[in-house]
Each structure stands twice: as structure tokens, then as C-alpha cells.
Design an enzyme around this catalytic site. Structure first.
Site, PDB file in Angstrom:
ATOM      1  N   GLU A  48       7.823   6.721  -5.689  1.00 19.72           N
ATOM      2  CA  GLU A  48       9.344   6.440  -5.559  1.00 19.72           C
ATOM      3  C   GLU A  48       9.446   6.261  -7.154  1.00 19.72           C
ATOM      4  O   GLU A  48       8.433   5.583  -7.766  1.00 19.72           O
ATOM      5  CB  GLU A  48       9.712   5.354  -4.698  1.00 19.72           C
ATOM      6  CG  GLU A  48       9.739   5.992  -3.419  1.00 19.72           C
ATOM      7  CD  GLU A  48       9.658   4.788  -2.190  1.00 19.72           C
ATOM      8  OE1 GLU A  48       9.894   5.110  -1.031  1.00 19.72           O
ATOM      9  OE2 GLU A  48       9.640   3.510  -2.809  1.00 19.72           O
ATOM     10  N   GLU A  79       2.991   9.202  -1.988  1.00 20.44           N
ATOM     11  CA  GLU A  79       4.565   9.601  -1.937  1.00 20.44           C
ATOM     12  C   GLU A  79       4.991   8.472  -3.079  1.00 20.44           C
ATOM     13  O   GLU A  79       5.165   7.159  -2.663  1.00 20.44           O
ATOM     14  CB  GLU A  79       5.247   9.170  -0.622  1.00 20.44           C
ATOM     15  CG  GLU A  79       4.532   9.965   0.492  1.00 20.44           C
ATOM     16  CD  GLU A  79       4.944   9.395   1.820  1.00 20.44           C
ATOM     17  OE1 GLU A  79       5.938   8.543   1.829  1.00 20.44           O
ATOM     18  OE2 GLU A  79       4.330   9.606   2.884  1.00 20.44           O
ATOM     19  N   GLU A  81      12.722   9.881  -4.811  1.00 18.81           N
ATOM     20  CA  GLU A  81      11.297  10.319  -4.419  1.00 18.81           C
ATOM     21  C   GLU A  81      10.960  11.658  -4.742  1.00 18.81           C
ATOM     22  O   GLU A  81      11.824  12.722  -3.981  1.00 18.81           O
ATOM     23  CB  GLU A  81      10.999   9.804  -2.903  1.00 18.81           C
ATOM     24  CG  GLU A  81       9.579  10.131  -2.483  1.00 18.81           C
ATOM     25  CD  GLU A  81       9.297   9.654  -1.216  1.00 18.81           C
ATOM     26  OE1 GLU A  81       8.649  10.340  -0.375  1.00 18.81           O
ATOM     27  OE2 GLU A  81       9.867   8.396  -0.860  1.00 18.81           O
ATOM     28  N   ARG A 103       0.529   1.743   3.310  1.00 16.39           N
ATOM     29  CA  ARG A 103       1.910   1.757   2.670  1.00 16.39           C
ATOM     30  C   ARG A 103       2.211   0.423   1.770  1.00 16.39           C
ATOM     31  O   ARG A 103       3.240   0.383   1.298  1.00 16.39           O
ATOM     32  CB  ARG A 103       2.862   1.384   3.915  1.00 16.39           C
ATOM     33  CG  ARG A 103       2.880   2.564   4.863  1.00 16.39           C
ATOM     34  CD  ARG A 103       3.589   2.151   6.331  1.00 16.39           C
ATOM     35  NE  ARG A 103       5.034   1.863   6.041  1.00 16.39           N
ATOM     36  CZ  ARG A 103       6.044   2.806   6.053  1.00 16.39           C
ATOM     37  NH1 ARG A 103       5.597   3.923   5.675  1.00 16.39           N
ATOM     38  NH2 ARG A 103       7.192   2.493   5.562  1.00 16.39           N
ATOM     39  N   GLU A 148      -1.878   6.448   6.598  1.00 22.22           N
ATOM     40  CA  GLU A 148      -1.114   6.357   5.590  1.00 22.22           C
ATOM     41  C   GLU A 148      -0.943   4.854   5.252  1.00 22.22           C
ATOM     42  O   GLU A 148      -0.600   3.886   5.993  1.00 22.22           O
ATOM     43  CB  GLU A 148       0.508   6.590   6.101  1.00 22.22           C
ATOM     44  CG  GLU A 148       1.539   6.059   4.880  1.00 22.22           C
ATOM     45  CD  GLU A 148       2.859   6.387   5.357  1.00 22.22           C
ATOM     46  OE1 GLU A 148       3.666   6.908   4.659  1.00 22.22           O
ATOM     47  OE2 GLU A 148       3.207   6.284   6.390  1.00 22.22           O
ATOM     48  N   HIS A 153       3.227   5.132  -0.920  1.00 27.23           N
ATOM     49  CA  HIS A 153       2.348   5.289  -0.080  1.00 27.23           C
ATOM     50  C   HIS A 153       1.145   6.107  -0.198  1.00 27.23           C
ATOM     51  O   HIS A 153       1.733   7.318  -0.665  1.00 27.23           O
ATOM     52  CB  HIS A 153       3.302   5.652   1.244  1.00 27.23           C
ATOM     53  CG  HIS A 153       4.448   4.690   1.575  1.00 27.23           C
ATOM     54  ND1 HIS A 153       5.547   4.917   2.432  1.00 27.23           N
ATOM     55  CD2 HIS A 153       4.626   3.606   1.172  1.00 27.23           C
ATOM     56  CE1 HIS A 153       6.222   3.772   2.664  1.00 27.23           C
ATOM     57  NE2 HIS A 153       5.846   2.877   1.625  1.00 27.23           N
ATOM     58  N   GLU A 167      16.434   7.933  -2.336  1.00 32.09           N
ATOM     59  CA  GLU A 167      15.755   7.164  -1.873  1.00 32.09           C
ATOM     60  C   GLU A 167      16.781   5.783  -1.212  1.00 32.09           C
ATOM     61  O   GLU A 167      18.015   5.941  -1.678  1.00 32.09           O
ATOM     62  CB  GLU A 167      14.650   6.187  -2.670  1.00 32.09           C
ATOM     63  CG  GLU A 167      13.177   6.798  -2.065  1.00 32.09           C
ATOM     64  CD  GLU A 167      13.135   6.265  -0.671  1.00 32.09           C
ATOM     65  OE1 GLU A 167      13.639   5.423  -0.237  1.00 32.09           O
ATOM     66  OE2 GLU A 167      11.948   6.895   0.006  1.00 32.09           O
ATOM     67  N   ASP A 170     -11.724   5.651 -30.803  1.00 37.84           N
ATOM     68  CA  ASP A 170     -12.292   4.374 -31.168  1.00 37.84           C
ATOM     69  C   ASP A 170     -11.763   3.644 -29.881  1.00 37.84           C
ATOM     70  O   ASP A 170     -10.745   3.553 -29.519  1.00 37.84           O
ATOM     71  CB  ASP A 170     -11.402   3.720 -32.103  1.00 37.84           C
ATOM     72  CG  ASP A 170     -11.721   2.130 -32.157  1.00 37.84           C
ATOM     73  OD1 ASP A 170     -12.510   1.650 -31.435  1.00 37.84           O
ATOM     74  OD2 ASP A 170     -11.022   1.478 -33.055  1.00 37.84           O
ATOM     75  N   ARG A 208       6.606   1.983  11.315  1.00 36.23           N
ATOM     76  CA  ARG A 208       6.537   2.124   9.744  1.00 36.23           C
ATOM     77  C   ARG A 208       6.605   0.502   9.477  1.00 36.23           C
ATOM     78  O   ARG A 208       6.675   0.432   8.289  1.00 36.23           O
ATOM     79  CB  ARG A 208       7.894   2.804   9.318  1.00 36.23           C
ATOM     80  CG  ARG A 208       7.713   4.385   9.702  1.00 36.23           C
ATOM     81  CD  ARG A 208       8.905   5.007   9.217  1.00 36.23           C
ATOM     82  NE  ARG A 208       9.097   6.494   9.431  1.00 36.23           N
ATOM     83  CZ  ARG A 208       8.432   7.157   8.695  1.00 36.23           C
ATOM     84  NH1 ARG A 208       8.046   6.938   7.656  1.00 36.23           N
ATOM     85  NH2 ARG A 208       8.363   8.525   9.081  1.00 36.23           N
TER      86      ARG A 208
END
Length: 443
Positions: free
Chosen positions: A133, A131, A195, A334, A332, A244, A188, A53, A315
Site C-alpha cells: 500500500e 501486498e 494498492e 499482516r 499471511e 501484508h 485503499e 566505496d 482479518r
């Protein structure tokens, strides 16, 4: 499935001693759902599919047109290693179909498949590596989750053997048994935050793996008396959890983002892909950061990216190009968090990147300064804007972005819009503890 493939799958199920099968799929919010069937229904599931359903699933169907079918993808067959040996359970991830056999337009897995097909028409395959976490919190005696820390560790910390280390080990062993190629795990930044990274793959396989990862992590944690949560920001004042996403395009077996003679050894394709993602990022964020709580993580000061820009290795940028080159060249993104639906998130990232490539968009200059340390004047001088600050704003950007809406389809866009409106209204009209603390005695 053709008859011979069905016979081989049934033989494998029999040889594995399976007693029950879970037919798993995801709603548009990315919440895994499943129907459990006894093994004697396996042949029916593999040939005709199993009906359910759809009106009971968020964003799927109305009650007057609710019949749907689950059709297992044989490649996703895996035994659930934490289930009892005497009543072994295996899992298939399923595609959702309508009774006449057509794929259901609101199935997130189908939406990703469609977008991957568009990339294939241009000669590209799309790989992703997330990645994830997550937090491990204590539970009350009656089994309710809390935000009480299980450990006081920090980034990459080592500690004497404790429950957190044991649970992380058990999660990795279970995922390995399920076919994951685990690359690394660590504690982390925040207390009780962890992670576990697994190897990249094609985007469909990776999206399946993200759903499996979260399901397995929660199950193993629960067996150890802990609650695993992928909520982006469960505790004020500490880092939130991100997801990420490392992404790359391949063409003719070669990494299309790599050019040994290009600036930073990046190809024009890579730069146009980055430009496309940056152009559409405000609409993407509604999908990659899908709940009110997502925007409690996307604030300055906690390492989460809030400024729209890109850089090589920096970063503090929203999009980072990690150092490895050659076949490992990738971008990447983030900002996404692990509450997102991975199928929809990968689909809109890919669609945005392809838009950049098809239209030859030019990426802005790389931002090589620490964006977190910039003043508002510095940001304005560099032309760096911010991501949406709340779910309502992000939802408006999604609705106004024709590439994102076209990728998701009208059915899913309408569903996501309704969810965002409902959640935002509930949030903005609630009286929060902060307000009571701030105003009750003053006024």
C-alpha cells in the site's frame, strides 16, 4: 558469468539499444542505491564487476576497509520504460562482493540467499507474495512533498478519471513492461491511498520485485507531479500503509502447507511454521517494521494487527490463513509495512518458520473471534499478547533473539542496532508540535 553468457547478455543489451546501465543494490535499511555506467562498461561489469566505496552506504563498511564490488545478476536485467527512448536505460540488481570475490556479509540480498539455502537443505523452497500500500500526495510548486491528498476516494471506490487513476494506470503499464504479472489494483481505505498487487514468486525474485515496485512507483508519480510514499503512517487519524506478506513452503513440487485430511486442511508443517513465526515475532517486527513511524500504524483501531495470534480467514489476527487451499495454501503475516527491507524481512520470517519446523513447535489454538473488539480481560483470558509498541522495544527483542541475530549476522545486527538507537534518541529528545500545543500556554 561464463564467457558465452556474457556474450549473449552483451548482444541483448546492444539489440535493445541501451545507452546506460544502472547497477542497483540495497543498503541494510532497504533503500535502493545505484551506480550508472555507460554501455561501453557493460562487459567489465558482467565479468569483473564495478568497484564502489562501501563506506558511503549505511551499514556497509568502515572507511579503512571500504572497497567493494557490484556484480550484476543477469536475471534482473530490465529496461526502465519511463526513461527517454533516445537514451535508453536498463537496470541490473547486483550482489555485493568484497575485492577478493567473497560475498559481503552485510549485503541484504546475500542474507536472504543464505537463508533460502538453509531451507533448501531441508527440501523446501520459499514463496512470498506481498501486498504493498502507498499514498499519492500533492507536491509544492518548488517540488517538495506534502501530505495534501490527491483524491478523496475510499476503499474500492470508482471515480471520474483523475490524476490518481491515471498515475496508477501508468505505474501498472510500466511494471508490466518490466515483466511484472499484475493481479489487481484498487483504491485503499484512506484518502489518496492505493494498492497494486503482483503475482507471488520465489522469495528472492519477490524481494527484487518489491524494490523495483517502489522505485518505479516513485518515478512514475514524480513524472506526474505527485509524491508516492511508502511511509507507514504519514497522516494521523487515518489508516496507515501495510505490506501484508503471503508465504508458503513447497517440497517436491507440492505445497507443504496443504493437507486435505488435516484440521482446516493445514499440514503439520504449516502449523509448526506458524508457531515459529509467532515465537519470534517480537524480534521479527524490528526488521519488518523498522522505523519510529512504523509503530504509529501498529495501534488498535486502524485495522493493523497488534495482537499476537493466528486464525483462518479472521482479518483481526496477526497471522491469517486465507481461504484457498491446495497449491494456494499460504499464511499471511499482516504486521509488516512497506518501509521494510524485503530481503531481510523475508529472511527472518523464513528462519523463524524453519525454527518452528525443525523443533516441532506447536501452534496455539486458532483465534476465531474479532480480536479488535476484545477487552483487556478477554485478551488475558485467551492468552493473547501484543506486539512491541515502539522501535526501541522491538530492537531489544531483536537483540535477544538468537535465531534472528544468527540469520542477519553480526554485521547487520550491529548496523540495525546503531540505526535504531540513533533514530530513537533523535525521536525521544525532539520537542513535538503536540507538546507545544498541549503545554506551552498551560505552564
Amino acid at each position: 558469468m561464463i564467457e558465452n553468457d556474457v556474450a549473449q547478455m552483451l548482444e541483448r543489451i546492444h539489440n535493445d539499444g541501451i545507452k546506460f546501465l544502472r547497477l542497483q543494490f540495497s543498503d541494510i535499511e532497504g533503500i535502493p542505491k545505484n551506480i550508472a555506467i555507460p554501455v561501453n562498461q557493460a562487459e567489465k561489469a558482467l565479468t569483473d564487476g564495478i568497484g564502489f566505496d562501501g563506506s558511503s552506504i549505511t551499514g556497509f563498511a568502515s572507511i579503512e576497509a571500504s572497497d567493494m564490488l557490484l556484480k550484476p545478476d543477469p536475471r534482473t536485467y530490465t529496461i526502465l520504460p519511463w526513461r527517454p527512448e533516445e537514451a535508453r536505460v536498463a537496470r541490473f540488481i547486483c550482489d555485493v562482493h568484497l575485492p577478493d570475490g567473497r560475498p559481503f556479509e552485510g549485503d541484504p540480498r546475500y542474507i536472504l540467499k543464505k537463508t533460502l539455502s538453509k531451507a533448501a537443505e531441508l527440501g523446501f523452497s520459499f514463496n512470498t507474495g506481498p501486498e504493498l500500500e502507498f499514498f499519492l500526495f500533492r507536491m509544492t510548486e518548488d517540488g517538495k512533498p506534502t501530505t495534501a491528498y490527491q483524491d478523496e476516494g475510499g476503499y474500492f471506490d470508482l471515480a471520474p478519471t483523475d490524476l490518481a487513476e491515471d498515475v496508477r494506470r501508468d505505474i501498472i503499464l510500466a511494471l508490466t513492461d518490466m515483466g511484472f504479472d499484475i493481479e489487481a489494483s484498487h483504491h485503499e481505505v484512506a484518502q489518496s491511498q492505493h494498492e497494486i498487487d503482483f503475482k507471488y514468486s520465489d522469495a528472492l525474485t519477490t524481494a527484487d520485485n518489491v524494490v523495483t515496485f517502489k522505485f518505479a512507483t516513485k518515478s512514475i508519480a514524480l513524472q506526474n507531479g505527485l509524491h508516492a510514499t511508502f511511509m507507514p503512517k504519514p497522516v494521523y487519524g487515518i489508516n496507515g500503509s501495510g505490506m501484508h506478506i503471503n508465504a508458503s513452503l513447497f517440497k517436491d513440487g507440492k505445497n507443504a502447507f496443504y493437507d486435505p485430511d488435516g484440521p482446516l486442511q493445514l499440514s503439520d508443517t504449516a502449523r509448526m511454521f506458524i508457531a515459529g513465526v509467532l515465537k519470534h515475532i517480537r524480534g521479527i517486527v524490528r526488521v519488518s517494521n523498522p522505523i519510529v513511524n512504523s509503530y504509529k500504524r501498529l495501534v488498535p483501531g486502524y485495522e493493523a494487527p497488534v495482537y499476537i495470534g493466528w486464525s483462518a480467514s479472521n482479518r483481526s489476527a496477526l497471522i491469517r490463513v486465507p481461504a484457498p487451499r491446495g497449491s494456494s495454501t499460504r499464511v499471511e503475516l499482516r504486521c509488516p509495512d512497506p518501509s521494510c527491507n524485503p530481503y531481510l524481512t523475508f529472511a527472518v520470517i523464513l528462519a523463524a518458520g524453519l525454527d518452528g519446523i525443525k523443533n516441532g513447535l506447536a501452534a496455539p489454538g486458532s483465534t476465531d473471534k474479532n480480536i479488535f473488539a476484545m477487552t483487556p480481560e478477554d485478551l488475558a483470558a485467551e492468552g493473547i499478547d501484543m506486539l512491541p509498541g515502539d522501535l526501541h522495544t522491538a530492537n531489544q527483542y531483536m537483540l535477544s533473539d538468537h535465531i534472528i541475530c544468527e540469520t542477519l549476522g553480526s554485521h547487520v545486527v550491529a548496523g540495525l542496532d546503531a540505526i535504531a538507537r540513533s533514530e530513537w534518541d533523535a525521536f525521544r529528545t525532539a520537542v513535538h508540535p503536540w507538546e507545544v500545543e498541549q503545554y506551552l500556554s498551560r505552564y
